[in-house]
Design an enzyme around this catalytic site. Structure first.
Site, mmCIF file in Angstrom:
data_model
loop_
_atom_site.group_PDB
_atom_site.id
_atom_site.type_symbol
_atom_site.label_atom_id
_atom_site.label_comp_id
_atom_site.label_asym_id
_atom_site.label_seq_id
_atom_site.Cartn_x
_atom_site.Cartn_y
_atom_site.Cartn_z
ATOM 1 N N ASP A 187 -4.396 4.053 9.573
ATOM 2 C CA ASP A 187 -4.373 4.655 8.235
ATOM 3 C C ASP A 187 -3.457 5.867 8.204
ATOM 4 O O ASP A 187 -2.689 6.069 7.241
ATOM 5 C CB ASP A 187 -5.783 5.069 7.816
ATOM 6 C CG ASP A 187 -6.606 3.901 7.289
ATOM 7 O OD1 ASP A 187 -6.026 2.815 7.072
ATOM 8 O OD2 ASP A 187 -7.827 4.070 7.104
ATOM 9 N N GLU A 223 -1.023 -2.217 8.804
ATOM 10 C CA GLU A 223 -0.954 -3.255 9.836
ATOM 11 C C GLU A 223 0.152 -2.954 10.849
ATOM 12 O O GLU A 223 -0.007 -3.168 12.053
ATOM 13 C CB GLU A 223 -0.728 -4.620 9.197
ATOM 14 C CG GLU A 223 -1.861 -5.084 8.289
ATOM 15 C CD GLU A 223 -3.187 -5.190 9.010
ATOM 16 O OE1 GLU A 223 -3.185 -5.510 10.207
ATOM 17 O OE2 GLU A 223 -4.230 -4.933 8.381
#
Length: 418
Positions: free
Chosen positions: A362, A278
């Protein structure tokens, strides 16, 4: 029959058939792969969980067919069926001011549409989500949320609608540019007040009390150069067993929010990896980029609306009588009702852009936490949320904002080995 009427009906037919075809493909693909867990997940997810995810995915997708049909019926009823003409004439007997009349027309149209879609929403929550053990809502909570959402929508949306209609009526040919500035200001205002004023109306947000986890998270935040107004736990389990984490707001209102269901399921290292993902969105400016893109697209749409509202074929082709043509509200309403019909085929571009950001986040998480921990966390979330591991590739390309599980895990494994 008007040329634009034929174009509209053709676009509506193509969009509807595409939606149905993609759903059929998705259901068939998921069912065809439900008897064996993909090799890369075989040691992590049981066949029973894999089959539950397949059944859940097929049930959700199948439940979308009535929604597709309802949308077509409502759209044709309001446009070529004369529904907007009838509503406009009804409100003419109540309001003579064009701005107030326009507000009544637009608000009543969307209220009717929302009421028509309500049974489908209720079915999704209390039949599908209930059947698979995800729903925690009661009917009272469902309708209380609906009342709150409607009230907030009116409280925030009505002033914006008044402002836009007033600008359309009073500021000449460049109204669309002034309306764009108003739209930007409105969105930034909502982003600023959402964490502290809107979200708490639906959920309880408590400070994160796990000292060890809090220390771990703060260390990661310092490493990533992220400051927030606090770490909060949301009582997501009041409504659903689904889990998630996100950050919201901007500037001094930024806050990190964890669903209580997520904290209960993941290990501290896995929570850290999810948060690193995030934070990757923040650090790589994905939120700012998406907001900027949405503002640019909205400017183009407003310009196109400014052009279309001056064309008689735009109204006549959509079944609006000549007497309604001077109504700026009618133009605004028609435009936003039919625009999704003409932009549906652009969905893959939006989905591709979003998936690109997910891959980048990611990769950032793998650099600042652990790729293996993020994989473990994702597998648990796929399992807990009954997310299919075998989506139809074309359906996924159209709709999915996140990469398919197998592709995403493969990328993370490569990141971990780099």
């Amino acid at each position: 029959m008007q040329t634009f009427t034929l174009i509209f009906l053709f676009a509506l037919l193509v969009t509807t058939l595409m939606q149905v075809w993609l759903s059929i493909r998705h259901i068939r693909h998921v069912r065809a792969h439900q008897h064996q867990v993909p090799e890369e997940f075989a040691s992590k997810i049981s066949l029973a969980d894999h089959q539950k995810a397949a059944a859940y995915t097929c049930a959700k997708t199948g439940a979308g067919y009535p929604g597709i049909l309802l949308h077509v019926v409502l759209l044709l009823t309001f446009t070529l069926g004369g529904g907007l003409n009838a509503l406009s004439e009804f409100w003419t007997g109540w309001f003579s001011d064009p701005v107030v009349h326009g507000m009544a027309l637009i608000i009543s149209t969307f209220m009717i549409m929302s009421a028509a879609e309500l049974p489908l929403s209720y079915y999704r929550v209390f039949v599908i989500e209930e059947r698979f053990g995800f729903n925690k809502m009661t009917p009272l909570m469902f309708f209380t949320d609906l009342i709150k959402q409607t009230a907030i929508g009116l409280l925030l949306g009505a002033p914006l609608l008044f402002c836009v209609l007033w600008l359309m009526e009073k500021t000449g040919d460049l109204w669309w540019l002034y309306a764009w500035f108003a739209w930007i200001a409105f969105n930034l205002f909502v982003l600023a007040i959402y964490p502290a004023w809107i979200a708490p109306l639906f959920n309880k947000f408590s400070p994160l009390e796990d000292a060890a986890l809090k220390t771990r998270i703060e260390r990661l935040m310092n490493k990533c150069g992220f400051t927030a107004s606090g770490l909060f736990v949301m009582d997501g389990s009041r409504r659903s067993n689904h889990g998630n984490a996100y950050f919201t707001g901007f500037g001094k209102t930024k806050r990190i929010v964890f669903f209580d269901t997520l904290l209960a399921r993941l290990e501290p290292a896995e929570i850290e990896a999810v948060l690193a993902h995030e934070l990757g969105h923040f650090k790589l400016r994905h939120v700012i980029k998406r907001i900027a893109v949405s503002f640019i697209i909205s400017l183009g749409f407003l310009w196109l609306l400014g052009y279309s509202m001056q064309q008689a074929w735009f109204y006549e082709g959509l079944g609006v009588t000549a007497g309604s043509v001077p109504s700026t509200a009618m133009a605004l309403l028609l435009f936003f009702l039919v625009m999704p019909v003409f932009t549906f085929l652009l969905h893959p571009i939006s989905s591709l852009y979003s998936r690109k950001h997910e891959f980048e986040a990611d990769a950032y998480a793998a650099q600042n936490a652990s790729a293996d921990d993020l994989i473990h966390a994702l597998v648990k979330l796929y399992q807990d949320n009954a997310s299919t591991l075998t989506p139809d590739p074309l359906h996924s390309a159209f709709y999915d904002s996140h990469p398919p599980a197998s592709i995403r895990v493969a990328h993370l494994q490569n990141q971990g080995q780099a």
